[in-house]
Every structure is written in C-alpha cells, then in structure tokens.
Design an enzyme around this catalytic site. Structure first.
Site, PDB file in Angstrom:
ATOM      1  N   CYS A  91       0.824  -1.229   0.000  1.00  9.31           N
ATOM      2  CA  CYS A  91       0.000   0.000   0.000  1.00  9.31           C
ATOM      3  C   CYS A  91       0.848   1.265   0.000  1.00  9.31           C
ATOM      4  O   CYS A  91       0.324   2.366  -0.231  1.00  9.31           O
ATOM      5  CB  CYS A  91      -0.932   0.007   1.203  1.00  9.31           C
ATOM      6  SG  CYS A  91      -1.962  -1.453   1.279  1.00  9.31           S
ATOM      7  N   HIS A 145      -3.433   6.875   3.021  1.00  8.17           N
ATOM      8  CA  HIS A 145      -3.845   5.602   2.418  1.00  8.17           C
ATOM      9  C   HIS A 145      -5.251   5.281   2.929  1.00  8.17           C
ATOM     10  O   HIS A 145      -5.539   5.419   4.117  1.00  8.17           O
ATOM     11  CB  HIS A 145      -2.852   4.513   2.814  1.00  8.17           C
ATOM     12  CG  HIS A 145      -3.315   3.145   2.429  1.00  8.17           C
ATOM     13  ND1 HIS A 145      -3.774   2.858   1.160  1.00  8.17           N
ATOM     14  CD2 HIS A 145      -3.419   1.992   3.158  1.00  8.17           C
ATOM     15  CE1 HIS A 145      -4.122   1.581   1.118  1.00  8.17           C
ATOM     16  NE2 HIS A 145      -3.920   1.041   2.316  1.00  8.17           N
ATOM     17  N   ASN A 152     -10.198  -0.322   0.015  1.00  8.84           N
ATOM     18  CA  ASN A 152      -8.732  -0.233   0.050  1.00  8.84           C
ATOM     19  C   ASN A 152      -8.187  -0.731  -1.289  1.00  8.84           C
ATOM     20  O   ASN A 152      -8.313  -1.913  -1.606  1.00  8.84           O
ATOM     21  CB  ASN A 152      -8.229  -1.088   1.224  1.00  8.84           C
ATOM     22  CG  ASN A 152      -6.721  -1.085   1.365  1.00  8.84           C
ATOM     23  OD1 ASN A 152      -5.998  -0.664   0.468  1.00  8.84           O
ATOM     24  ND2 ASN A 152      -6.253  -1.582   2.492  1.00  8.84           N
TER      25      ASN A 152
HETATM   26  O1  UT7 Z   1      -3.864  -1.651   3.514  1.00  8.62           O
HETATM   27  C1  UT7 Z   1      -2.930  -1.976   4.529  1.00  8.62           C
HETATM   28  C2  UT7 Z   1      -3.419  -1.585   5.790  1.00  8.62           C
HETATM   29  N1  UT7 Z   1      -4.613  -2.340   6.144  1.00  8.62           N
HETATM   30  C3  UT7 Z   1      -5.270  -1.933   7.174  1.00  8.62           C
HETATM   31  O2  UT7 Z   1      -4.884  -0.925   7.698  1.00  8.62           O
HETATM   32  C4  UT7 Z   1      -6.418  -2.740   7.747  1.00  8.62           C
HETATM   33  C5  UT7 Z   1      -6.353  -2.627   9.253  1.00  8.62           C
HETATM   34  N2  UT7 Z   1      -7.377  -3.338   9.973  1.00  8.62           N
HETATM   35  C6  UT7 Z   1      -8.686  -2.996   9.943  1.00  8.62           C
HETATM   36  O3  UT7 Z   1      -9.078  -2.121   9.206  1.00  8.62           O
HETATM   37  C7  UT7 Z   1      -9.615  -3.658  10.902  1.00  8.62           C
HETATM   38  O4  UT7 Z   1      -8.878  -4.423  11.832  1.00  8.62           O
HETATM   39  C8  UT7 Z   1     -10.687  -4.574  10.218  1.00  8.62           C
HETATM   40  C9  UT7 Z   1     -11.703  -3.723   9.478  1.00  8.62           C
HETATM   41  C10 UT7 Z   1      -9.995  -5.526   9.268  1.00  8.62           C
HETATM   42  C11 UT7 Z   1     -11.439  -5.388  11.266  1.00  8.62           C
HETATM   43  O5  UT7 Z   1     -12.016  -4.534  12.246  1.00  8.62           O
HETATM   44  P1  UT7 Z   1     -11.836  -4.859  13.803  1.00  8.62           P
HETATM   45  O6  UT7 Z   1     -12.607  -3.869  14.533  1.00  8.62           O
HETATM   46  O7  UT7 Z   1     -10.352  -4.905  14.055  1.00  8.62           O
HETATM   47  O8  UT7 Z   1     -12.514  -6.251  13.930  1.00  8.62           O
HETATM   48  P2  UT7 Z   1     -11.884  -7.621  14.490  1.00  8.62           P
HETATM   49  O9  UT7 Z   1     -10.954  -8.203  13.490  1.00  8.62           O
HETATM   50  O10 UT7 Z   1     -11.374  -7.380  15.875  1.00  8.62           O
HETATM   51  O11 UT7 Z   1     -13.178  -8.524  14.559  1.00  8.62           O
HETATM   52  C12 UT7 Z   1     -14.263  -8.218  15.480  1.00  8.62           C
HETATM   53  C13 UT7 Z   1     -15.349  -9.242  15.270  1.00  8.62           C
HETATM   54  C14 UT7 Z   1     -14.848 -10.682  15.281  1.00  8.62           C
HETATM   55  O12 UT7 Z   1     -15.833 -11.477  15.917  1.00  8.62           O
HETATM   56  P3  UT7 Z   1     -15.668 -11.894  17.473  1.00  8.62           P
HETATM   57  O13 UT7 Z   1     -14.375 -12.669  17.536  1.00  8.62           O
HETATM   58  O14 UT7 Z   1     -15.609 -10.638  18.247  1.00  8.62           O
HETATM   59  O15 UT7 Z   1     -16.879 -12.728  17.713  1.00  8.62           O
HETATM   60  C15 UT7 Z   1     -14.779 -11.060  13.832  1.00  8.62           C
HETATM   61  O16 UT7 Z   1     -14.960 -12.440  13.615  1.00  8.62           O
HETATM   62  O17 UT7 Z   1     -15.952  -9.059  13.983  1.00  8.62           O
HETATM   63  C16 UT7 Z   1     -15.966 -10.307  13.267  1.00  8.62           C
HETATM   64  N3  UT7 Z   1     -15.826  -9.984  11.861  1.00  8.62           N
HETATM   65  C17 UT7 Z   1     -16.876  -9.738  11.058  1.00  8.62           C
HETATM   66  N4  UT7 Z   1     -18.193  -9.699  11.303  1.00  8.62           N
HETATM   67  C18 UT7 Z   1     -18.991  -9.389  10.275  1.00  8.62           C
HETATM   68  C19 UT7 Z   1     -14.675  -9.869  11.123  1.00  8.62           C
HETATM   69  N5  UT7 Z   1     -14.978  -9.552   9.854  1.00  8.62           N
HETATM   70  C20 UT7 Z   1     -16.332  -9.453   9.786  1.00  8.62           C
HETATM   71  C21 UT7 Z   1     -17.235  -9.145   8.765  1.00  8.62           C
HETATM   72  N6  UT7 Z   1     -18.554  -9.109   9.060  1.00  8.62           N
HETATM   73  N7  UT7 Z   1     -16.827  -8.846   7.520  1.00  8.62           N
END
Ligand code: UT7
Length: 343
Positions: free
Chosen positions: A118, A259, A289
C-alpha cells in the site's frame, strides 16, 4: 556560481476505476457479514471490481492516458516509467513493460515495476524524484495499479470486504527552480512484521467472486487488529518526520491524503496529530482499500474536485504490508515557474 538544485513537481494526474461496483449488500450474500458491520468497522460502502479479462496493465494504461492528457503532453515526452503493484499475475514482462507498449512510449525508455504494497505510490515518488534530480531524465510517468479482486480470498469475511480495484498515475517533471513541487519524502520498512499482512500461496484453488473472475494462486491474509494499531502509530510518525524534515507546521497543510484502508485509522491519525478530520481526503467509502492505487486515486479526485489549489501544501502518507510506509510533502504546483515562493 553553484548550480541550483532542481525540483520535481506533479505535472499531470489521472486515475481509473472499473465500472462494476460491488456494494456491501451484495457481499453479504456471499459471506457472513452485513452492510452495517462493514460501514461501522471500516467506513466502506462499496468497491470497484475489474472485469475478468481486465488486467492491472489495462487499468494502468487508462490512468496513464488521463495523466498525460492532464499534463498536456504526449507519450513521446516521457523518458522513464515505473509501476507499483502487488496483484499482477505475470512477473515478466513487467506491468511497466506492458504499459510501455499499450500507451506507445518511445522505444528505449526504461520501465520497471516495484513492490511496496500500500506504500507503493510514495515509494514511486521518492524513486522518481531522485532519478529525475540526478539529471538523466526530464519527465517520469509513475503508476500504481491493483487488481486486488484477483488475490482476494472471497471466503474470508475479515478481508474480502475491504479491498477494491483501481489505478492512479502521475506525470512528474523536473524544473530548475529549487523548493518547488515535492518538498520532502520519508520511507521505511520493517520486515519482522511481514506475516501480519501477506499474500500467501494457497494449497487449494482460490475461491472466486463473481464466479467468472479468474482465480489467483495466492490470496491476502491479514491480522487486522495488529495491522490497524501499527498503521495508526507508523503513519502518525511518518507525518511528523516529513513535516520536521521540511520545517513545516501541520497548521500549514491544506490537505492530507492518507492511504484509504479504514475510516477509523484516519480518525485516529487526525486525533494523534491534532489536525481536524475535515482536512483529510476520504474516499474509501466508494472504493475500499485499493492498496498502492489508493493515494493517487484520492489525490486525483481531490484535484479534479478543486479541493487543492495552486501553491497548497499537501501531505501524502501510506502504510502497508511488509511492513512498508512513507510520507511525501508536496507543494501543489502545476506552474512552478510562476508560483514558487521566494525564500
Ligand atoms: O492496507 C494496509 C493496511 N490495512 C489496514 O490498515 C487494515 C487494518 N485493519 C482494519 O481495518 C480492521 O482491523 C478490520 C476492518 C480488518 C477489522 O475490524 P476490527 O474492529 O479490528 O474487527 P476484528 O478483526 O477485531 O473482529 C471483530 C469481530 C470478530 O468477531 P468476534 O471474535 O468478536 O466474535 C470477527 O470475527 O468481527 C468479526 N468480523 C466480522 N463480522 C462481520 C470480522 N470480519 C467481519 C465481517 N462481518 N466482515
């Protein structure tokens, strides 16, 4: 008498996104997710998806042609081409060499690809800036292009909701006026954190969406939470570093183009740097993204919408897999001869 140090400025910009739009509601029909979760956790509403037979080089050529038109120059005026991408399926010939042929650059003009995930566009700016200033070239075309739909794991809801396809291009030109255009860059990398965001080989054929999309043999895997924390910390630090290097106060910035990965990352950087969110360009709601393409895509949109005016200070900042990062401070000048301030 000492020769003045030349500058490099953005003479033209262009971008391209495929016409097919994939909205959150449609994604919710293929993985266990919802429009509400995706918007709340990332800020993304929809993304563009390339046609099955549309390549990263095709998208790059379209963005390049728009940048050449914006610069009012023809392909013969370009004497260096560099492309950033992580999503192409053909290592040789490079995307740059394929674009070279598609847009009709002069035979002999050097062309090569770089990989910095990225952060690719900031790496492009830094490489071209130095190559132009060293004196061998007068005008470079730099392009970031990503067909991320090809390397997306469409069964992994934690990543497939985030990415989209696009390309962005800039014509960079050398001028003999010091302190115009690109004022400073910082770049960095930390290979010890590479596993947190990687494009890994798959043991089984990659699942595809829509069914007609060609599948990749490698797909994106990410530890979202860890990448998020690092992105906020490292991008804030990169902004501070380039501003200090250029003796510039955040209050002087007209626009910051970060980004476009997640609205919550951008909000956290805004808090960290104490710069209001209104001065950050945000278009991830419509494109998701797009990796290396995200910054030139957002910059081109801001420029064409009149959100940047001649002489404005614009800060670009990126973070991505590798880890890699970078920031560039640019004085937005299409006419550096007329608009470079006296020191
Ligand atoms: O381009 C390079 C840089 N990339 C980035 O900067 C991406 C950085 N990361 C992020 O943007 C975020 O971490 C995400 C958007 C990927 C995820 O958000 P989060 O708030 O960190 O969620 P999480 O991974 O902690 O997941 C929270 C919950 C989980 O369920 P439990 O374990 O709490 O029951 C996941 O299984 O959300 C669940 N989950 C979803 N639920 C519905 C993960 N993806 C999804 C989804 N829909 N698509």
């Amino acid at each position: 008498m000492r020769t003045p140090i030349p500058s490099v400025y953005v003479q033209g910009l262009g971008s391209y996104a495929p016409s097919r739009i994939l909205a959150n509601e449609e994604l919710a029909s293929i993985v266990d997710t919802s429009d509400e979760w995706i918007i709340t956790r990332s800020g993304i509403r929809e993304r563009h998806i390339a046609a099955p037979d549309e390549t990263g080089a095709d998208m790059a050529a379209k963005a390049a042609q728009a940048a050449l038109a914006d610069a009012h120059i023809s392909p013969e005026d370009i004497d260096l081409l560099i492309v950033a991408t992580v999503s192409d399926d053909t290592p040789v010939p490079s995307v740059a060499c394929r674009v070279h042929s598609k847009i009709g650059l002069k035979s002999g003009v050097p062309a090569f690809d770089i990989t910095a995930a990225c952060s690719g566009f900031i790496y492009l700016l830094q490489i071209a800036n130095h190559m132009l200033r060293a004196g061998d070239y007068r005008r470079a075309l730099v392009i970031a292009t990503e067909k991320l739909s090809r390397i997306t794991d469409w069964t992994d809801r934690s990543t497939c909701v985030l990415f989209g396809d696009a390309a962005g291009a800039a014509v960079l030109a050398k001028c003999d006026i010091p302190h115009a255009g690109i004022l400073g860059n910082v770049l960095g990398a930390d290979g010890t954190k590479g596993d947190l965001l990687a494009v890994n080989p798959r043991n089984a054929p990659a699942p595809v969406f829509p069914a007609a999309l060609p599948s990749g043999t490698h797909t994106i895997a990410m530890n979202g939470r860890e990448v998020f924390k690092n992105a906020v910390r490292v991008m804030s630090q990169a902004c501070r570093s380039v501003l200090a290097k250029c003796a510039t106060d955040p209050a002087q910035l007209a626009l910051i183009i970060p980004h476009q990965a997640n609205i919550r990352i951008i909000e956290a950087i805004s808090d960290e740097l104490k710069i209001p969110l209104s001065r950050f360009k945000i278009n991830l709601d419509r494109y998701g993204n797009t990796s290396a393409a995200s910054i030139p895509l957002a910059l081109d949109e801001a420029y064409r919408a009149g959100e940047i005016k001649e002489g404005d200070l614009v800060l670009l900042v990126a973070f991505g897999g590798g880890f890699t990062w970078g920031a560039s401070l640019i004085r937005w000048q299409k006419n550096p001869e007329k608009t470079t301030p006296a020191l």
